[in-house]
Design an enzyme around this catalytic site. Structure first.
Site, PDB file in Angstrom:
ATOM      1  N   SER A 145      15.249   4.224  27.120  1.00 56.50           N
ATOM      2  CA  SER A 145      16.404   4.976  26.614  1.00 56.50           C
ATOM      3  C   SER A 145      15.935   6.350  26.151  1.00 56.50           C
ATOM      4  CB  SER A 145      17.013   4.229  25.425  1.00 56.50           C
ATOM      5  OG  SER A 145      17.956   5.040  24.748  1.00 56.50           O
ATOM      6  N   TYR A 158      15.528  -0.192  17.297  1.00 51.33           N
ATOM      7  CA  TYR A 158      15.900   0.002  18.696  1.00 51.33           C
ATOM      8  C   TYR A 158      15.142   1.185  19.291  1.00 51.33           C
ATOM      9  CZ  TYR A 158      18.601   0.996  22.895  1.00 51.33           C
ATOM     10  OH  TYR A 158      18.957   1.242  24.202  1.00 51.33           O
TER      11      TYR A 158
END
Ligand code: NAP
Length: 269
Positions: A145, A158
């Site tokens: 990401s 995350y």
């Protein structure tokens, strides 16, 4: 037709194939003539997708229901990667985020995130690379990401997990490239998959232009893999953002982190 004229079909194993970016990988690769091994927890959804893709494109689509945050799930998929018909492309895509900031979240949830986002990627990459190196070809795409490029987020585990995936993929990718095998991190920005709604993250303030489509992310990722890139950031807007993040002074980013304390308090209720 002689045996020699029968085209050899390639096989891809995709984790998190039942929804979102993983499903887009499955649809794109099936349309391109790949056989598939589809992994996720929801067996019914995987079965329906496999039947649809086989009906539409004619290739084989195995389903392998597994929870990749568990030892049993890892072992099952590792066995499939190391035995049986060879897997030419592994897409480590399954991943989760949490809707609570670290200081307010439950440790078992944080551990589950790390087991899925980090340890499953490590174990399946390791299992896939052995046979690929022996054959002298094959590829692994690890879906990371833009959050892994030092974007400070209130739920920091995350982004930390994705920083690991990107760094891991880049370093392993460099070391196996001379052996004919590729490993690439695919780092999308915000992508419309429903993950945020399912996780309970309010994205209503994100402008429409910031959203990517899962099929565009997959197209650009596969293009970058063919070019031999180690890190792929789909879409020019996110390429620019990542260039900024990579070169922004840490002091500026830490200032931004301080500004997210309000978000921590809000998320904590
Ligand atoms: P998604 O729509 O929520 O799909 C997640 C997929 O992973 C589903 O197929 C889900 O199926 C599977 N999965 C979840 N937990 C699992 C587990 N424990 N074991 C096995 N499979 C599991 O997610 P997405 O938005 O497509 O995200 C895919 C990847 O892209 C993730 O790694 C995510 O971090 C990354 N990413 C997403 C965005 C975004 O904005 N959407 C941006 C950047 C990066 P089951 O529930 O049936 O298991």
């Amino acid at each position: 037709m002689t045996d020699a004229a029968v085209p050899v079909r390639r096989r891809a194993l995709i984790t998190g194939a039942s929804l979102g970016i993983g499903e887009a990988f499955a649809r794109r690769l099936a349309a391109d003539g790949w056989d598939l091994v589809l992994v996720a927890r929801d067996a019914a959804r995987l079965g329906a997708l496999a039947a649809e893709l086989t009906g539409r494109h004619g290739g084989a689509a195995e389903t392998l229901p597994a929870d990749l945050s568990t030892d049993d799930g890892w072992a099952m998929v590792e066995r499939r990667l190391t035995a049986g018909s060879p897997v030419e492309l592994l897409v480590n895509n399954a991943g989760i985020s949490l809707d609570t900031p670290f200081v307010r979240s439950a440790v078992p949830d944080e551990v589950r995130l790390v087991r899925l986002n980090v340890l499953a990627v490590l174990r399946l990459t390791h299992a896939a690379l052995g046979p690929m190196i022996e054959r002298g070809h094959g590829a692994v795409i690890n879906v990371s990401s833009v959050a892994g490029f030092g974007v400070p987020m209130p739920g920091s585990t995350y982004s930390a997990s994705k920083a690991w995936v990107t760094n891991f993929s880049e370093s392993i990718g460099q070391s196996v490239a001379p052996l004919g095998v590729r490993v690439m991190a695919l780092c999308p920005g915000y992508t419309r998959t429903g993950i945020h709604e399912r996780t309970g993250i309010d994205m209503s303030r994100l402008p429409a232009w910031a959203w990517l489509r899962p099929d565009s992310v997959v197209d650009e990722g596969l293009r970058d893999l063919r070019k031999g890139k180690l890190v792929s950031v789909p879409d020019w807007k996110y390429k620019l953002a990542v260039a900024g993040l990579r070169h922004a002074p840490k002091r500026l980013l830490r200032g931004f982190t301080r500004d997210t304390r309000g978000a921590v308090d809000r998320a904590g209720g």
